[in-house]
Scaffold this motif. Structure first.
Motif, mmCIF file in Angstrom:
data_model
loop_
_atom_site.group_PDB
_atom_site.id
_atom_site.type_symbol
_atom_site.label_atom_id
_atom_site.label_comp_id
_atom_site.label_asym_id
_atom_site.label_seq_id
_atom_site.Cartn_x
_atom_site.Cartn_y
_atom_site.Cartn_z
ATOM 1 N N LYS A 29 0.872 -1.171 0.000
ATOM 2 C CA LYS A 29 0.000 0.000 0.000
ATOM 3 C C LYS A 29 0.905 1.216 0.000
ATOM 4 O O LYS A 29 1.756 1.385 0.879
ATOM 5 N N SER A 30 0.761 2.070 -1.006
ATOM 6 C CA SER A 30 1.650 3.226 -1.118
ATOM 7 C C SER A 30 0.842 4.471 -1.441
ATOM 8 O O SER A 30 -0.203 4.404 -2.102
ATOM 9 N N PRO A 31 1.312 5.655 -0.978
ATOM 10 C CA PRO A 31 0.636 6.921 -1.306
ATOM 11 C C PRO A 31 0.910 7.295 -2.749
ATOM 12 O O PRO A 31 1.758 6.718 -3.418
ATOM 13 N N SER A 32 0.190 8.255 -3.254
ATOM 14 C CA SER A 32 0.380 8.699 -4.634
ATOM 15 C C SER A 32 0.473 10.216 -4.662
ATOM 16 O O SER A 32 0.454 10.892 -3.634
ATOM 17 N N VAL A 33 0.567 10.755 -5.856
ATOM 18 C CA VAL A 33 0.726 12.192 -6.031
ATOM 19 C C VAL A 33 -0.446 12.925 -5.391
ATOM 20 O O VAL A 33 -1.611 12.670 -5.715
ATOM 21 N N ASN A 72 -2.756 3.502 -3.867
ATOM 22 C CA ASN A 72 -2.310 2.348 -4.633
ATOM 23 C C ASN A 72 -2.092 1.171 -3.700
ATOM 24 O O ASN A 72 -1.421 1.299 -2.674
ATOM 25 N N SER A 73 -2.659 0.028 -4.033
ATOM 26 C CA SER A 73 -2.460 -1.183 -3.250
ATOM 27 C C SER A 73 -2.618 -2.383 -4.169
ATOM 28 O O SER A 73 -3.189 -2.296 -5.244
ATOM 29 N N GLY A 74 -2.090 -3.514 -3.720
ATOM 30 C CA GLY A 74 -2.183 -4.724 -4.523
ATOM 31 C C GLY A 74 -1.217 -5.773 -4.014
ATOM 32 O O GLY A 74 -0.602 -5.635 -2.961
ATOM 33 N N LYS A 75 -1.074 -6.846 -4.806
ATOM 34 C CA LYS A 75 -0.189 -7.945 -4.430
ATOM 35 C C LYS A 75 1.223 -7.636 -4.902
ATOM 36 O O LYS A 75 1.449 -7.347 -6.075
ATOM 37 N N THR A 135 11.899 -18.006 2.022
ATOM 38 C CA THR A 135 11.538 -17.837 0.615
ATOM 39 C C THR A 135 12.790 -17.605 -0.213
ATOM 40 O O THR A 135 13.896 -17.469 0.316
ATOM 41 N N GLU A 136 12.586 -17.534 -1.510
ATOM 42 C CA GLU A 136 13.643 -17.048 -2.380
ATOM 43 C C GLU A 136 13.758 -15.530 -2.200
ATOM 44 O O GLU A 136 13.019 -14.916 -1.425
ATOM 45 N N ASP A 137 14.673 -14.934 -2.919
ATOM 46 C CA ASP A 137 14.812 -13.480 -2.899
ATOM 47 C C ASP A 137 13.659 -12.901 -3.709
ATOM 48 O O ASP A 137 13.681 -12.884 -4.942
ATOM 49 N N LEU A 138 12.600 -12.440 -3.013
ATOM 50 C CA LEU A 138 11.382 -11.991 -3.670
ATOM 51 C C LEU A 138 11.532 -10.555 -4.172
ATOM 52 O O LEU A 138 11.905 -9.653 -3.411
ATOM 53 N N LYS A 139 11.252 -10.355 -5.434
ATOM 54 C CA LYS A 139 11.213 -9.003 -5.969
ATOM 55 C C LYS A 139 9.855 -8.414 -5.655
ATOM 56 O O LYS A 139 8.816 -8.967 -6.006
ATOM 57 N N LEU A 140 9.852 -7.260 -4.985
ATOM 58 C CA LEU A 140 8.611 -6.662 -4.510
ATOM 59 C C LEU A 140 8.054 -5.719 -5.569
ATOM 60 O O LEU A 140 8.634 -4.675 -5.854
ATOM 61 N N ALA A 141 6.922 -6.116 -6.157
ATOM 62 C CA ALA A 141 6.269 -5.285 -7.162
ATOM 63 C C ALA A 141 5.300 -4.354 -6.460
ATOM 64 O O ALA A 141 4.355 -4.783 -5.826
ATOM 65 N N SER A 142 5.553 -3.041 -6.540
ATOM 66 C CA SER A 142 4.646 -2.053 -5.939
ATOM 67 C C SER A 142 4.223 -1.087 -7.031
ATOM 68 O O SER A 142 4.405 0.114 -6.941
ATOM 69 N N GLY A 143 3.681 -1.651 -8.091
ATOM 70 C CA GLY A 143 3.361 -0.861 -9.279
ATOM 71 C C GLY A 143 2.131 -0.005 -9.095
ATOM 72 O O GLY A 143 1.669 0.278 -8.011
ATOM 73 N N GLY A 144 1.546 0.390 -10.197
ATOM 74 C CA GLY A 144 0.430 1.324 -10.183
ATOM 75 C C GLY A 144 0.847 2.602 -10.870
ATOM 76 O O GLY A 144 2.016 2.987 -10.882
ATOM 77 N N GLY A 168 7.974 5.245 1.168
ATOM 78 C CA GLY A 168 6.731 5.310 1.921
ATOM 79 C C GLY A 168 5.801 4.140 1.687
ATOM 80 O O GLY A 168 4.721 4.087 2.270
ATOM 81 N N THR A 169 6.177 3.203 0.834
ATOM 82 C CA THR A 169 5.330 2.041 0.586
ATOM 83 C C THR A 169 5.408 1.080 1.771
ATOM 84 O O THR A 169 6.484 0.770 2.256
#
Length: 756
Positions: free
Chosen positions: A684-688, A694-697, A713-722, A729-730
């Protein structure tokens, strides 16, 4: 701001949101594709012709029912993606089914490779490949493994049969029925030790290795002729010196006798190698080694670290170093780390005075007594060639039939069973430093003994009150070619009832559709193995419905709920003649449970299943022995099911709450030993201007805890798109739950951390 400018901004925002939505939806559409490495982009389907589009759509055909899988009468529940039919084959998720078969299963995402081990059987297959390797022998596949919804699916029938199980498919019910077999035991004349090397004594006389096999620690002496074979991943096994063995190696040792020296020591290991990216310490003292190409491995706390053959400490390893981590295949845990700051130059192989180009045997399948095995070796001309089958025959001479081509043969003796026997070729030249040895690609199955038929029921020791008793017997061809199901026959009073019976490689069972008459009945079972060896068992039992020995068999399940558990035990009551003795059995879970005569002619007993026990539609049978030794068997009218306890909640140990992380993270924790843990990370991250949220998996994965309950786990790449996401701040929330083989989930543990 004028209207035109503000409208343009809103229009841009709408376009960006549409793009973000498309980027979110499109992978979900592709998500259902069966993918094999390297993944291919699915083509966009062409529109249907107009005539086809005009087809009525008001009554679409109903979707096919979901596929159900049972293992030894226990239903397998799948979380998320379940079994699927692909090109006529049933494919199932990697875990679940095979853990029910007591098989150790691993998946290596870097190479899309699957490893499974059960007893002395070792299977390797890769997603997308049309062949697999069973004990180093390449075997064709009718259907390759695929990936659906980020879940690896493997061909059920092939893998189950590799581990000795039988598979039956009921198309009408969409039901797969699996019957497991006991882990194959090596015959006494050809003992095999499978386990992990704990010590290597190269300087002792004779040299020895110490192997941990299950609960046993076995010291195995070596001799001059002991063949040491090393196999890295899926590469062919190659001959190696004793120095190639190190503690932690997974090993298969063939011995001359139960306490004799080894003839063949075969080691298989996995390894990741590359440029070091980072080393992440875990709370239990172990470390996760991350490589720049995305590979990673957890390394045991006591794993030795060396460079140039000399021990070093972890603090001596720096990012950018070239490292190799040797991994134990069954647990995917690193047990040795080697640092190579300067890659060793590739040196040309020294000239050899004798060499072997190929070694082949003509065994296309199992061999029986009297069959002839032929071997062909190609190599250096005018040499001495021979081959051996360790534990069976030590030396078979070979004749040079043409320059550099040698042939020899061996007649299989009667009364011999051997599964997975190695065939070793040997070529030597006078004056050479040492002979050259090579192992044939396939192992031998020799079957000169017929299957064993046992555990006949109803037994001849007692009468049966039920006119439709369950008639059954077990079949065992351990160490042989396996029972030929199509040749199994069951006769009741001389009538062939096989077509109405259930026949597997492990048992045959039959329940008469019409009640049998009172009196004696004769049963005959014939079993044949894959090479034609046959055996037969006959027995008799008596039906006496009106004997008066047993009046009724009842339970506490009168409310119609036939499910029992550790908190809802089964209580059974048998009404029979006073002064006798009674026991009862519950399916495959328990047998001969004592019952107490609580009052005259009333016998009672209780059964509380283990917390992990699970079974569906198990029969409850009581056996009563009267004071005059007459015996009667009764079956409860209801079949019972056992529900396992809810799995224990896992614990997330790292990252810590509110810990800052970069764009990737390793999540680690503890749970019950060998538990399957599902991990999900949301963001969950703020936006302009804080207008849009913005939130999601961000990531999701599944891991299996080791024998001590630790997982990571493996080395997880964190997708914080949108469209409007910012990198700072995410907030991420990771959750972990344990799911058992029946699909039950534990309570979840969670932790929040933030992006740097």
């Amino acid at each position: 701001m004028d209207r035109v400018s503000f409208a343009a901004i809103l229009c841009g925002a709408t376009v960006l949101a549409s793009v973000a939505h498309a980027q979110t939806v499109q992978p979900a559409v592709r998500h259902r594709k069966h993918i094999a490495p390297p993944p291919a982009v699915a083509p966009v389907p062409a529109p249907e012709p107009a005539a086809k589009a005009a087809r009525p759509v008001d009554a679409p055909p109903p979707p096919p029912p979901a596929i159900t899988v049972t293992v030894d009468d226990k239903a397998v529940n799948f979380t998320g993606t379940g079994p699927e039919r692909v090109n006529g084959s049933v494919l199932v998720p990697l875990r679940g089914v095979f853990e029910r078969l007591d098989a150790s299963v691993q998946y290596h995402p870097a190479t899309h490779t699957i490893e499974a081990t059960r007893g002395a059987t070792y299977l390797v297959m890769r997603v997308g490949d049309t062949s697999a390797f069973v004990n180093n022998v390449q075997v064709p596949l009718a259907q390759a493994a695929v990936v659906v919804d980020n879940v690896t699916l493997v061909p059920l029938r092939f893998v189950a049969q590799v581990f000795g199980a039988t598979v039956a498919w009921n198309a009408d019910k969409q039901l797969v029925t699996i019957r497991s077999a006991s882990v194959s035991r090596a015959p006494s004349h050809h003992p095999i030790v499978v386990g992990q090397i704990t010590a290597v004594s190269a300087d002792s006389n004779p040299p020895k290795i110490v192997v941990r096999s299950g609960e046993q620690t076995i010291m195995v002496p070596l001799v001059t002729d002991t063949l040491v074979l090393l196999q890295h991943d899926k590469e062919p096994a190659v001959q190696a010196p004793l120095s190639g063995l190190i503690p932690g190696d997974h090993v298969r040792v063939t011995r001359i006798s139960d306490d004799g020296p080894a003839t063949v020591v075969s080691v298989h290991f996995d390894e990741i190698a590359g440029t070091l990216k980072d080393i992440v310490p875990l709370p239990d003292g172990s470390r996760v080694v991350l490589l720049q190409d995305g590979q990673n491995a957890q390394v045991a706390p006591d794993a030795p670290v060396s460079s140039g053959g000399h021990p070093i400490s972890w603090t001596d390893i720096h990012s950018g170093a070239l490292v190799g981590v040797r991994i134990e295949p069954q647990r995917k845990v690193g047990y040795a780390v080697t640092v190579k700051n300067v890659p060793a130059p590739v040196s040309a192989s020294p000239a050899r005075e004798v060499s072997i180009n190929s070694f082949q045997i003509d065994a296309a399948g199992p061999l029986k007594g009297g069959d002839t095995l032929k071997a062909t070796l190609r190599g250096t001309e005018k040499a001495k060639a021979e081959f051996a089958i360790p534990g069976i025959v030590e030396t078979v001479p070979m004749t040079e039939v043409s320059p550099g081509v040698y042939q020899g043969s061996f007649v299989v003796p009667a009364g011999l069973n051997a599964s997975g026997a190695s065939v070793i070729g040997k070529l030597s030249v006078d004056g050479a430093r040492a002979p050259v040895l090579i192992q044939a690609a396939q192992n031998l199955v020799i079957d000169s003994k017929p299957p064993v038929i046992a555990n006949a029921t109803p037994s001849s020791s007692g009468a049966v009150s039920n006119g439709r008793p369950r008639i059954s017997a077990t079949l065992d061809d351990s160490g042989g070619s396996g029972v030929d199901i199509s040749a199994t026959r069951l006769f009741v009073d001389g009538r062939d009832v096989t077509q109405d019976a259930i026949c597997t490689a492990q048992f045959v069972t039959y329940e008469p559709k019409i009640a049998l008459s009172d009196g004696e009945h004769r049963i005959r079972v014939i079993a044949v193995d894959a090479v034609g060896n046959s055996s037969e068992l006959t027995w008799k039992f008596t039906i006496n419905a009106n004997s008066g020995l047993v009046t009724s068999l009842d339970s506490n399940l009168s409310d119609g709920n036939t499910h029992i558990s550790s908190s809802r035990p089964l209580h059974v009551t048998l009404h029979a003649q006073p002064g006798g003795a009674a026991t009862f059995s519950v399916g495959w879970l328990a047998s001969a449970i004592p019952m107490k005569e609580t009052s005259s002619g009333v016998y009672e007993g209780d059964f509380t299943p283990d917390r992990a026990a699970s079974v569906k539609d198990a029969a409850v049978t009581a056996k009563f022995v009267a004071a005059n030794n007459a015996v009667m068997v009764a079956t409860l009218s209801q079949s019972i099911s056992v529900d396992p306890a809810v799995p224990v909640k896992p614990t997330i140990a790292s990252p810590k709450p509110n810990e800052p992380v970069p764009g990737h993270v390793v999540i680690a924790g503890t749970s019950a030993p060998n538990a399957t843990v599902l991990i999900n990370v949301r963001y969950k991250s703020p936006s302009v201007g804080d207008i849009f949220k913005n939130s999601g998996k961000a990531a999701s994965t599944q891991v299996q805890a080791d024998e001590t309950g630790h997982w990571h786990t493996e080395d997880l790449k964190l997708a914080s798109g949108g469209a409007f996401a910012t990198s700072s701040g995410t907030i991420f929330t990771a959750t972990a739950v344990v799911v058992d083989a029946t699909g039950q989930q534990s309570d979840e543990d969670s932790v929040k951390f933030r992006q740097k």
